[in-house]
Enzyme design. Structure first.
Site, PDB file in Angstrom:
ATOM      1  N   ARG A 120       0.980  -1.014  -0.067  1.00  0.00           N
ATOM      2  CA  ARG A 120       0.249  -0.048  -0.137  1.00  0.00           C
ATOM      3  C   ARG A 120       0.773   1.148  -0.124  1.00  0.00           C
ATOM      4  O   ARG A 120       1.729   1.466   0.616  1.00  0.00           O
ATOM      5  CB  ARG A 120      -0.856  -0.169   1.313  1.00  0.00           C
ATOM      6  CG  ARG A 120      -2.131  -0.886   1.051  1.00  0.00           C
ATOM      7  CD  ARG A 120      -3.086  -0.860   0.031  1.00  0.00           C
ATOM      8  NE  ARG A 120      -4.168  -1.483   0.232  1.00  0.00           N
ATOM      9  CZ  ARG A 120      -4.262  -2.491  -0.663  1.00  0.00           C
ATOM     10  NH1 ARG A 120      -3.250  -2.946  -1.380  1.00  0.00           N
ATOM     11  NH2 ARG A 120      -5.312  -3.413  -0.638  1.00  0.00           N
TER      12      ARG A 120
ATOM     13  N   HIS B 153      -1.653  -0.360  -9.737  1.00  0.00           N
ATOM     14  CA  HIS B 153      -1.897  -0.973  -8.724  1.00  0.00           C
ATOM     15  C   HIS B 153      -2.580  -2.312  -9.313  1.00  0.00           C
ATOM     16  O   HIS B 153      -3.913  -2.630  -9.235  1.00  0.00           O
ATOM     17  CB  HIS B 153      -2.938  -0.310  -7.685  1.00  0.00           C
ATOM     18  CG  HIS B 153      -3.203  -0.934  -6.582  1.00  0.00           C
ATOM     19  ND1 HIS B 153      -3.451  -0.251  -5.215  1.00  0.00           N
ATOM     20  CD2 HIS B 153      -2.972  -2.167  -6.114  1.00  0.00           C
ATOM     21  CE1 HIS B 153      -3.630  -0.995  -4.463  1.00  0.00           C
ATOM     22  NE2 HIS B 153      -3.338  -2.290  -4.931  1.00  0.00           N
TER      23      HIS B 153
ATOM     24  N   GLU C 106      -4.219   7.361  -4.916  1.00  0.00           N
ATOM     25  CA  GLU C 106      -4.199   6.773  -6.083  1.00  0.00           C
ATOM     26  C   GLU C 106      -5.589   7.187  -6.914  1.00  0.00           C
ATOM     27  O   GLU C 106      -6.527   7.157  -5.977  1.00  0.00           O
ATOM     28  CB  GLU C 106      -4.241   5.129  -6.142  1.00  0.00           C
ATOM     29  CG  GLU C 106      -3.076   4.670  -5.636  1.00  0.00           C
ATOM     30  CD  GLU C 106      -3.155   3.323  -5.416  1.00  0.00           C
ATOM     31  OE1 GLU C 106      -3.998   2.338  -5.577  1.00  0.00           O
ATOM     32  OE2 GLU C 106      -1.803   2.703  -4.810  1.00  0.00           O
TER      33      GLU C 106
HETATM   34  C1  DGY Z   1      -5.043  -6.580  -2.754  1.00  0.00           C
HETATM   35  O1  DGY Z   1      -5.821  -7.256  -3.083  1.00  0.00           O
HETATM   36  O2  DGY Z   1      -5.009  -5.757  -1.750  1.00  0.00           O
HETATM   37  C2  DGY Z   1      -4.015  -6.066  -3.772  1.00  0.00           C
HETATM   38  O3  DGY Z   1      -3.224  -4.526  -3.563  1.00  0.00           O
HETATM   39  C3  DGY Z   1      -4.630  -5.885  -5.280  1.00  0.00           C
HETATM   40  O4  DGY Z   1      -3.755  -5.817  -6.257  1.00  0.00           O
END
Ligand code: DGY
Length: 330
Positions: free
Chosen positions: A239, A287, A268
């Site tokens: 993240r 992402h 984002e």
């Molecule tokens: C999640 O599932 O938390 C991932 O970041 C998706 O790509």
């Protein structure tokens, strides 16, 4: 009898939601690539029994207080930092995520991002595409080797462990730091547990896969980047807010570290004028950690199954708040 009402915050393919659609009244936000506006989410939450959400939807106490019938939030992600789980638990709303089914896919992307950053694949592909490849030359876009180097994984959950498995194929030394020891990774992959400081000082590749919590927010900051090797490559596939982006930018500009591969950002989506995008030693992705068609469809189905389970008074397969009480459905 009135069917339960389910709101899905993006348009998802029929093959993923078809079965749930037969059981409930289902409405989807009619866009695939634009997030549902907050006012519409609030309005829908007021009516719904279940929400199928994306990691870009903030499910906070305002939404929850506005949703008197809400029984389950199924998030299309393994991470759930976009949801106030504590408050949902207080209201006995089940919070579900999509672990396991995305582990390999996310590990593949993470390792791919490491390779792309280290071997300068994006710069190299752009050079060819832009017609700038004039001749073979001895050090043309020379990057850094990956094989036999040291990878340091911060956050040794299932995805971290699977990245470590990929690293064994490259005969890398594997260091990891995690809240708890991962004996499987130690015994089967030869991963060595070490302190956070030892890891960032020693590793050639520092791979961040830790979830976003109050403890991990800004874990990677000016002080941490200063401790890394000048040749270090930093990869973030967890993240964005785990990293202080200004500090990362400074570390890259001043040569404190050699490069960064980023699948996630503080806010984002980022704009094309984001400072990190001005740097050649940054590979930035939108992402897409778990984004293979197969895996995303499986994740969508899992969300639907979890919703169906809660609405039919059964236990969902992948629940985040284990304190949720099934009897609360009735
Ligand atoms: C999640 O599932 O938390 C991932 O970041 C998706 O790509």
């Amino acid at each position: 009898m009135k069917k339960p009402y389910v709101f899905v915050t993006r348009t998802l393919p029929k093959k993923a939601i078809g079965q749930l659609q037969q059981l409930v009244e289902l409405k989807m936000w009619p866009k695939e690539d634009v997030a549902v506006p907050r006012d519409i989410l609030l309005e829908e939450a007021r009516k719904c029994d279940a929400l199928l959400t994306m990691l870009s939807d903030k499910i906070d106490s305002t939404i929850i207080d506005n949703a008197p019938n809400l029984k389950v939030v199924a998030n299309l992600a393994v991470g759930f930092d976009n949801i106030d789980v504590e408050y949902a638990t207080e209201k006995n709303i089940a919070v579900c995520n999509t672990p396991d089914v995305l582990t390999d896919t996310t590990a593949d992307l993470t390792f791919g991002l490491l390779m792309a950053t280290s071997r300068r694949l994006i710069e190299a592909a752009d050079l060819v595409r832009e017609g700038k490849w004039k001749s073979w030359s001895p050090l043309l876009l020379a990057g850094q080797d990956i094989h036999h180097k040291t990878i340091g994984i911060v956050g040794m959950g299932k995805i971290g462990e699977t990245v470590a498995k990929r690293a064994t194929g490259f005969e890398m030394d594997i260091l990891y730091h995690n809240r708890s020891r991962n004996s499987e990774a130690e015994n089967q992959l030869g991963a060595k547990y070490c302190s956070f400081d030892d890891l960032i000082e020693t590793a050639d590749f520092i791979v961040c896969l830790t979830p976003l919590t109050t403890e991990t927010r800004n874990l990677f900051n000016a002080a941490t980047f200063k401790k890394m090797k000048r040749s270090a490559i930093f990869i973030n596939a967890s993240r964005g807010p785990v990293v202080d982006e200004k500090a990362l930018y400074n570390a890259l500009v001043t040569g404190e570290i050699a490069g960064a591969g980023l699948d996630v950002f503080e806010v984002e989506p980022i704009n094309a004028d984001h400072p990190l995008l001005t740097l050649k030693n940054v590979v930035a992705l939108p992402h897409i950690g778990s984004s293979s068609t197969e895996t995303r469809i499986t994740m969508m189905r899992l969300c639907c199954d979890n919703i169906e389970a809660v609405l039919t008074n059964n236990i969902p397969q992948t629940i985040v708040n284990k304190e949720w009480k099934q009897s609360g459905v009735n």
